[in-house]
Design a protein around this motif. Sequence first.
Motif, PDB file in Angstrom:
ATOM      1  N   GLY A   1     -65.144 -37.529 -13.920  1.00 17.03           N
ATOM      2  CA  GLY A   1     -65.513 -36.324 -13.179  1.00 17.03           C
ATOM      3  C   GLY A   1     -65.527 -35.130 -14.129  1.00 17.03           C
TER       4      GLY A   1
ATOM      5  N   ASP B   1     -69.589 -24.523 -16.250  1.00 15.25           N
ATOM      6  CA  ASP B   1     -69.277 -25.626 -15.333  1.00 15.25           C
ATOM      7  C   ASP B   1     -70.362 -25.651 -14.251  1.00 15.25           C
ATOM      8  OD1 ASP B   1     -68.041 -27.654 -13.994  1.00 15.25           O
ATOM      9  OD2 ASP B   1     -66.387 -26.448 -13.217  1.00 15.25           O
TER      10      ASP B   1
ATOM     11  N   ARG C   1     -66.422 -41.030  -9.917  1.00 19.30           N
ATOM     12  CA  ARG C   1     -65.704 -40.160 -10.857  1.00 19.30           C
ATOM     13  C   ARG C   1     -66.392 -40.143 -12.228  1.00 19.30           C
ATOM     14  NH1 ARG C   1     -64.743 -37.042  -9.069  1.00 19.30           N
ATOM     15  NH2 ARG C   1     -62.988 -36.140 -10.170  1.00 19.30           N
TER      16      ARG C   1
ATOM     17  N   TYR D   1     -70.936 -23.346  -0.401  1.00 16.82           N
ATOM     18  CA  TYR D   1     -69.908 -22.386   0.016  1.00 16.82           C
ATOM     19  C   TYR D   1     -70.429 -20.988   0.368  1.00 16.82           C
ATOM     20  CZ  TYR D   1     -67.396 -25.958  -2.580  1.00 16.82           C
ATOM     21  OH  TYR D   1     -66.938 -27.152  -3.048  1.00 16.82           O
TER      22      TYR D   1
HETATM   23  C1  LIG Z   1     -66.889 -25.835  -9.858  1.00 11.30           C
HETATM   24  C2  LIG Z   1     -66.382 -27.234  -9.886  1.00 11.30           C
HETATM   25  N1  LIG Z   1     -66.106 -27.802 -11.055  1.00 11.30           N
HETATM   26  C3  LIG Z   1     -65.651 -29.057 -11.134  1.00 11.30           C
HETATM   27  C4  LIG Z   1     -65.450 -29.808  -9.992  1.00 11.30           C
HETATM   28  C5  LIG Z   1     -64.921 -31.205 -10.155  1.00 11.30           C
HETATM   29  O1  LIG Z   1     -65.873 -32.143  -9.794  1.00 11.30           O
HETATM   30  P1  LIG Z   1     -65.801 -33.668 -10.241  1.00 11.30           P
HETATM   31  O2  LIG Z   1     -64.548 -33.885 -10.997  1.00 11.30           O
HETATM   32  O3  LIG Z   1     -65.848 -34.448  -8.991  1.00 11.30           O
HETATM   33  O4  LIG Z   1     -67.003 -33.874 -11.099  1.00 11.30           O
HETATM   34  C6  LIG Z   1     -65.717 -29.262  -8.733  1.00 11.30           C
HETATM   35  C7  LIG Z   1     -65.462 -30.019  -7.508  1.00 11.30           C
HETATM   36  O5  LIG Z   1     -65.481 -29.545  -6.415  1.00 11.30           O
HETATM   37  C8  LIG Z   1     -66.213 -27.935  -8.690  1.00 11.30           C
HETATM   38  O6  LIG Z   1     -66.513 -27.345  -7.528  1.00 11.30           O
END
Ligand SMILES: Cc1ncc(COP(=O)(O)O)c(C=O)c1O
Length: 439
Positions: free
Chosen positions: A116, A224, A263, A345
């Motif tokens: 993830g 991100d 993940r 959101y």
């Molecule tokens: C801004 C942001 N970054 C990272 C993540 C992590 O996501 P994942 O680990 O499932 O790829 C999320 C999950 O909600 C998120 O909203």
Amino acid sequence: MPENRRHAPGVSTRLDTYVDRYAARTKGMTASEIRALFAVASRPEVVSLAGGMPNISGLPLDVVGGAIHDLVDERGAVAMQYGSGQGDPTLREQICEVMALEGIDAHPDDVVVTVGSQQAVDLVTRIFCDPGDVVICEAPSYVGALGVFRAYECEVVHAAMDAEGLVPEALAEAIAAVQAAGKRVKFCYTIPNFHNPAGVTLSASRRAEILRVCREADVLVLEDNPYGLLGFDRDPHRALRAEEADGVVYLGSFSKTFAPGFRVGWALAPHAVREKLVLAQESATLCPPSFSQLAVSAYLSEHDWLGQIKQFREMYRERRDAMIGALDDLMPAGATWNVPEGGFYVWLTLPDGLDAKAMLPRAVTARVAYVPGTAFFADGSGAQSMRLSYCYPTPERIREGVRRLVGVIEQETDLRSTFGTGSGPVAGRGYEAPNTDLS
Ligand SMILES: Cc1ncc(COP(=O)(O)O)c(C=O)c1O
């Protein structure tokens, strides 16, 4: 069992007898407000506008199941074996194709597959931050990243956002103030598209500005971008990384565009940083899970994944419309919110004097849940605001959730005008939601 781990009869086993042994960094590890809410919010009678779970009900499970069956059949010995610390080479090539949709020209060698994108945040922080180093984050920021920064004992400094995303002047001022105090900003963590939790998107003109500010101050950008392909009305925005390869580490994820259960996320980093990330990945997990990577890779090569993303976008747009329609129709004067152009959101600010955190127990009694704004600030501010997620409930449930929330806000406002206070000791009966077959 060693003596000191035994519990004497009658002594509560809930006491943590290890408390004096934990590393100092565990002090920063607390359950997020979202996790604390999870048990209550997931009760069926509660309309949860709290969680950010992708709605994967539209996924063709027969297709995914078939691909996994074939994977075990044809490549089972590889899929169930350890793999490379950097991640599967074919998947890394496919990841580059995904990123090309946002204007990124990347080489698979510079991609590191992670568990993830959450793990990517962790690995980047692990290789860059010593205790006391400063990370600049938007105000508000993603709760999961704040948890990582706390766990590595970083100091988080927030920089303001507005309807166009992170404000370049606020970022420049925040960096200058940190540097004037003799501290080091290690990176600026930003979510440019369909922000979690603020719902806003960084405007095209600001993108260049943010990059300029960071370049001039010699601050790395941690971009991100899990929601970038989930815009409702237009092609994806160009990534910050598309404009600048050197000063940006880009994070992506298949959690929102495919399924979070695998993940699988990734980091795209300048070459030297990529090397360190692989070492960090190897020490954390040896390698990201082969099975998940090959399953995602098979899905990408055998399925119309772009068509699937289009379906997701349409579903989320319908839910966004339901949320905004209900807010427009029902919210009392004084409440404000934004209209997100993608993602999951809405950020809602309550009328003056109301406190979303204090109001939450009353809201849960009224069978609606949200995340108070305080979860998204390292300094505990944000009490007048809340994050509302529209990704998971049906449009009808979303409208019902907003109706319940409005009931709570109105009761809270009445209490304030009668007693000068809202939630707290003065609070009387909880708001009783009328009977409804939606619950
Ligand atoms: C801004 C942001 N970054 C990272 C993540 C992590 O996501 P994942 O680990 O499932 O790829 C999320 C999950 O909600 C998120 O909203």
